[in-house]
Design a protein around this motif. Sequence first.
Motif: not given
Length: 140
Positions: A42-45, A59-60, A64-65, A100-101
């Motif tokens: 989802a973050m990568a999207c 942890e992810s 900020t996200v 994510a990247e």
Amino acid sequence: SDRVICMDYQRDPQSLAAVLAGCDAFVHANDNEPFGLIVLEAMACGLPVIGVAAGGVAESVDETVGALATASEARAFAEAVESVFARDVPALGRAARQRAEHRHGWDPVFRKLSAIYGRLTGCTAFEDAPEPAAELVGWA
């Protein structure tokens, strides 16, 4: 609520990508997630993530996200969702994609694994490992 859609498992990657592309944010209520691959997807999207402050999701995801609910229960999730939509959702999504990247893309993962193998084996060839081949970057 008529504003929430619960969906069955999406087996086809293109179907899942289409669903994610139509979302404003991603809410993940599992408080026993050891890693949280779907959260990273989802973050990568480019989606901000609302999850539980437990396991791999914690942890992810941070402020900020997205946001972390204190528990996997309705009130805590409502507060976390409200906190995300009170902020700049597109900016959170861009930050999520970037995280994510930078943390989980092929290049950083390849470099980290090579460094680990180098330390474990004492082989300096791992430390000077070339960048991954372009054809490997696209498969996942």
